[in-house]
Design a protein around this motif. Structure first.
Motif, PDB file in Angstrom:
ATOM      1  N   UNK A  58       0.809  -1.215   0.000  1.00  0.00           N
ATOM      2  CA  UNK A  58       0.000   0.000   0.000  1.00  0.00           C
ATOM      3  C   UNK A  58       0.845   1.269   0.000  1.00  0.00           C
ATOM      4  N   UNK A  59       2.067   1.219   0.539  1.00  0.00           N
ATOM      5  CA  UNK A  59       2.890   2.415   0.687  1.00  0.00           C
ATOM      6  C   UNK A  59       3.735   2.721  -0.550  1.00  0.00           C
ATOM      7  N   UNK A  60       4.257   1.697  -1.197  1.00  0.00           N
ATOM      8  CA  UNK A  60       5.243   1.902  -2.267  1.00  0.00           C
ATOM      9  C   UNK A  60       4.745   2.830  -3.378  1.00  0.00           C
ATOM     10  N   UNK A  61       3.522   2.682  -3.894  1.00  0.00           N
ATOM     11  CA  UNK A  61       3.122   3.577  -4.993  1.00  0.00           C
ATOM     12  C   UNK A  61       2.973   5.039  -4.582  1.00  0.00           C
ATOM     13  N   UNK A  62       2.949   5.331  -3.275  1.00  0.00           N
ATOM     14  CA  UNK A  62       2.830   6.724  -2.824  1.00  0.00           C
ATOM     15  C   UNK A  62       4.197   7.384  -2.622  1.00  0.00           C
ATOM     16  N   UNK A  63       5.275   6.633  -2.739  1.00  0.00           N
ATOM     17  CA  UNK A  63       6.596   7.215  -2.581  1.00  0.00           C
ATOM     18  C   UNK A  63       6.904   8.148  -3.740  1.00  0.00           C
ATOM     19  N   UNK A  64       7.622   9.235  -3.436  1.00  0.00           N
ATOM     20  CA  UNK A  64       7.975  10.232  -4.465  1.00  0.00           C
ATOM     21  C   UNK A  64       9.486  10.305  -4.615  1.00  0.00           C
ATOM     22  N   UNK A  65       9.924  10.577  -5.836  1.00  0.00           N
ATOM     23  CA  UNK A  65      11.346  10.716  -6.118  1.00  0.00           C
ATOM     24  C   UNK A  65      11.513  11.759  -7.223  1.00  0.00           C
ATOM     25  N   UNK A  66      12.240  12.829  -6.887  1.00  0.00           N
ATOM     26  CA  UNK A  66      12.444  13.937  -7.839  1.00  0.00           C
ATOM     27  C   UNK A  66      11.120  14.501  -8.346  1.00  0.00           C
ATOM     28  N   UNK A  67      10.144  14.596  -7.429  1.00  0.00           N
ATOM     29  CA  UNK A  67       8.862  15.182  -7.792  1.00  0.00           C
ATOM     30  C   UNK A  67       7.945  14.272  -8.575  1.00  0.00           C
ATOM     31  N   UNK A  68       8.325  13.003  -8.759  1.00  0.00           N
ATOM     32  CA  UNK A  68       7.505  12.056  -9.501  1.00  0.00           C
ATOM     33  C   UNK A  68       7.248  10.816  -8.658  1.00  0.00           C
ATOM     34  N   UNK A  69       6.276   9.999  -9.105  1.00  0.00           N
ATOM     35  CA  UNK A  69       6.028   8.732  -8.435  1.00  0.00           C
ATOM     36  C   UNK A  69       7.262   7.861  -8.563  1.00  0.00           C
ATOM     37  N   UNK A  70       7.771   7.375  -7.434  1.00  0.00           N
ATOM     38  CA  UNK A  70       9.052   6.667  -7.439  1.00  0.00           C
ATOM     39  C   UNK A  70       9.004   5.387  -8.259  1.00  0.00           C
ATOM     40  N   UNK A  71       7.927   4.622  -8.123  1.00  0.00           N
ATOM     41  CA  UNK A  71       7.779   3.381  -8.881  1.00  0.00           C
ATOM     42  C   UNK A  71       6.496   3.488  -9.692  1.00  0.00           C
ATOM     43  N   UNK A  72       6.645   3.544 -10.995  1.00  0.00           N
ATOM     44  CA  UNK A  72       5.496   3.683 -11.897  1.00  0.00           C
ATOM     45  C   UNK A  72       5.754   2.850 -13.146  1.00  0.00           C
ATOM     46  N   UNK A  73       4.890   1.880 -13.370  1.00  0.00           N
ATOM     47  CA  UNK A  73       4.998   1.012 -14.546  1.00  0.00           C
ATOM     48  C   UNK A  73       4.010   1.522 -15.587  1.00  0.00           C
ATOM     49  N   UNK A  74       4.411   2.566 -16.298  1.00  0.00           N
ATOM     50  CA  UNK A  74       3.532   3.246 -17.245  1.00  0.00           C
ATOM     51  C   UNK A  74       3.527   2.486 -18.561  1.00  0.00           C
ATOM     52  N   UNK A  75       2.507   1.642 -18.743  1.00  0.00           N
ATOM     53  CA  UNK A  75       2.424   0.832 -19.955  1.00  0.00           C
ATOM     54  C   UNK A  75       2.076   1.684 -21.157  1.00  0.00           C
ATOM     55  N   UNK A  76       1.217   2.686 -20.990  1.00  0.00           N
ATOM     56  CA  UNK A  76       0.829   3.537 -22.118  1.00  0.00           C
ATOM     57  C   UNK A  76       2.029   4.272 -22.702  1.00  0.00           C
ATOM     58  N   UNK A  77       2.905   4.760 -21.842  1.00  0.00           N
ATOM     59  CA  UNK A  77       4.100   5.471 -22.297  1.00  0.00           C
ATOM     60  C   UNK A  77       5.283   4.527 -22.516  1.00  0.00           C
ATOM     61  N   UNK A  78       5.084   3.226 -22.230  1.00  0.00           N
ATOM     62  CA  UNK A  78       6.140   2.225 -22.379  1.00  0.00           C
ATOM     63  C   UNK A  78       7.391   2.628 -21.588  1.00  0.00           C
ATOM     64  N   UNK A  79       7.146   2.993 -20.333  1.00  0.00           N
ATOM     65  CA  UNK A  79       8.235   3.464 -19.481  1.00  0.00           C
ATOM     66  C   UNK A  79       8.015   2.943 -18.066  1.00  0.00           C
ATOM     67  N   UNK A  80       9.002   2.240 -17.534  1.00  0.00           N
ATOM     68  CA  UNK A  80       8.949   1.714 -16.177  1.00  0.00           C
ATOM     69  C   UNK A  80       9.971   2.455 -15.334  1.00  0.00           C
TER      70      UNK A  80
END
Length: 477
Positions: A58-80
């Motif tokens: 529950x906590x990991x997706x709320x972590x921030x890094x450099x103003x962005x979500x620290x862990x984000x598996x963005x399939x639409x943008x093809x960027x993990x």
């Protein structure tokens, strides 16, 4: 001399069927499993471990890094994105190494300690126990739940069942929102979902995983472990006689039978009774409803609930604990368990090698990729001042998360001229397209097809120089 071969009648084969205990014949819960609550060190460890696991989830997706979500598996943008590391489809080998390492780690642990993943870390088990805990809060203990289900529907039964299913749906919805939040910005997802502004695919995913969680942990439960999960079917291949599994000691427990606490063990031996009092608690606390006393079964998830239940009974009876325990087939047979053995060492060596390959890939990874596309409409052209010109399109992918400046140069041509920007700025995670032309006097060409190198160089996040050299060809006639 008699040459006739004696023939044995095999048409009448006596098949041994395991005997059912008195509880299994009378207990209607064999059709539906009513898991009984149990207390003990293994159960306490499993609960705290599950609490930590769910908390991290529950906590990991709320972590921030450099103003962005620290862990984000963005399939639409093809960027993990993993903190400072961003993976693209071109980095598929890294993801492959991660999955391979996870598989061999599972094989290694299974060979050593059986299905402890299923009993202590599997999300299906964790969420099932969570739903069972909520069920106990609204409907009571095991026998109370059995009686409640046998009663006709009245107001008391209605509100208990209704609040139970409502709590299940709330947990399932929060679980689904958190899970989908790994693939889309979670802050926007929560806000958009509750104000009904979520996109179609995000909303579909949330509701789909909500009902999957509700169905799996609330209704299907052990069916997922015994009939659907493929791991339950092939995990026995990794077992051997030295694998630690939850096992019942028949030499000590048989014959089973009830007795008074005041009956001495010597008297029990004279009657042919073992330490098992046939209380059936080991079956009642099992989340998959098996009787561990029948031996190792593929349905067993090594959760250890029966170990805690049996040890509690042994303590009350004044017997030594360990009638049901984590042990090996070798040790049950009176032998010595071999921890270090070829299969386990083999898995460990392969696992270490895979981890080494992954670390090497990460350390040698260049956060810059350059693709060069030649102009296919015209191989070359001659300028008004007599130079030969080739046109190229540079695609520069900045794999880092910061703005980068890159210098473009050409090697392999004498007295050439680079037409276009020789310095570009690319935002983090973007692809920059830059058309450039290379012109040269034809008298300086060594052949009509000459190899050249286009160099793109810059500085990474740590201030170290990065350089990508891409070979292409310069054509003339």
């Amino acid at each position: 001399m008699n040459n006739e071969i004696p023939v044995k009648d095999v048409t009448r084969v006596k098949i041994h069927q395991p005997e059912q205990g008195r509880h299994e014949q009378q207990d209607p819960s064999r059709k539906r499993i009513y898991v009984r609550a149990v207390q003990g060190p293994l159960e306490t460890f499993r609960r705290y471990f599950g609490f930590i696991f769910v908390g991290l989830f529950a906590l990991i997706p709320w972590l921030r890094y450099n103003g962005q979500q620290a862990i984000l598996l963005d399939i639409a943008e093809q960027r993990f994105s993993f903190f400072s590391l961003t993976l693209w489809p071109q980095d598929l080998t890294l993801l492959a190494w991660i999955f391979i390492i996870a598989a061999f780690a599972l094989f290694f642990v299974t060979t050593f300690a059986g299905r402890v993943w299923c009993g202590f870390m599997c999300p299906q088990t964790t969420w099932t126990y969570m739903f069972v805990w909520l069920e106990e809060k609204f409907e009571g203990g095991r026998h109370q739940r059995m009686k409640l289900d046998q009663r006709p529907l009245d107001f008391d039964k209605f509100w208990r069942k209704g609040l139970k299913h409502l709590s299940w749906l709330i947990i399932a919805l929060l679980t689904s929102l958190t899970f989908v939040g790994y693939f889309t910005p979670i802050g926007e997802l929560f806000i958009d979902f509750f104000v009904f502004e979520t996109g179609f695919w995000a909303a579909f995913s949330v509701w789909f995983f909500t009902f999957c969680t509700y169905g799996n942990a609330g209704w299907m439960r052990e069916i997922m472990c015994t009939h659907i999960c493929p791991y339950a079917r092939f995990q026995s291949v990794m077992f051997d006689k030295d694998t630690f599994t939850v096992s019942y000691d028949p030499e000590r427990g048989e014959q089973r039978g009830p007795r008074s606490r005041k009956t001495g063990r010597e008297e029990l031996k004279a009657k042919g009774l073992g330490d098992c009092i046939d209380c059936h608690l080991c079956v009642q606390v099992c989340p998959t409803g098996i009787d561990i006393r029948n031996g190792l079964q593929y349905e067993c998830i090594n959760c250890g609930a029966c170990v805690d239940a049996c040890n509690g009974v042994m303590d009350k009876m004044g017997y030594p604990s360990g009638l049901i325990r984590y042990t090996t087939e070798t040790r049950l047979g009176g032998g010595t368990t071999h921890i270090v053995r070829p299969k386990l060492v083999g898995y460990a060596v392969v696992l270490a090698a895979m981890i080494g390959f992954l670390v090497f890939e990460i350390l040698t990874r260049v956060p810059l990729q350059v693709d060069i596309i030649r102009d296919r409409n015209q191989l070359y052209r001659e300028t008004n001042d007599g130079l030969v010109e080739n046109v190229y399109t540079l695609k520069i992918l900045n794999k880092s998360q910061q703005l980068q400046r890159y210098n473009i140069s050409v090697e392999g041509l004498e007295d050439h001229r680079l037409i276009g920007n020789n310095q570009v700025q690319v935002q983090g995670g973007e692809v920059y397209v830059e058309p450039v032309s290379v012109a040269v006097d034809p008298y300086n060409l060594e052949s009509t097809m000459q190899d050249i190198t286009i160099v793109v160089e810059g500085v990474d996040d740590q201030g170290e120089s990065i350089e990508v050299r891409t070979k292409t060809r310069f054509l003339y006639r």
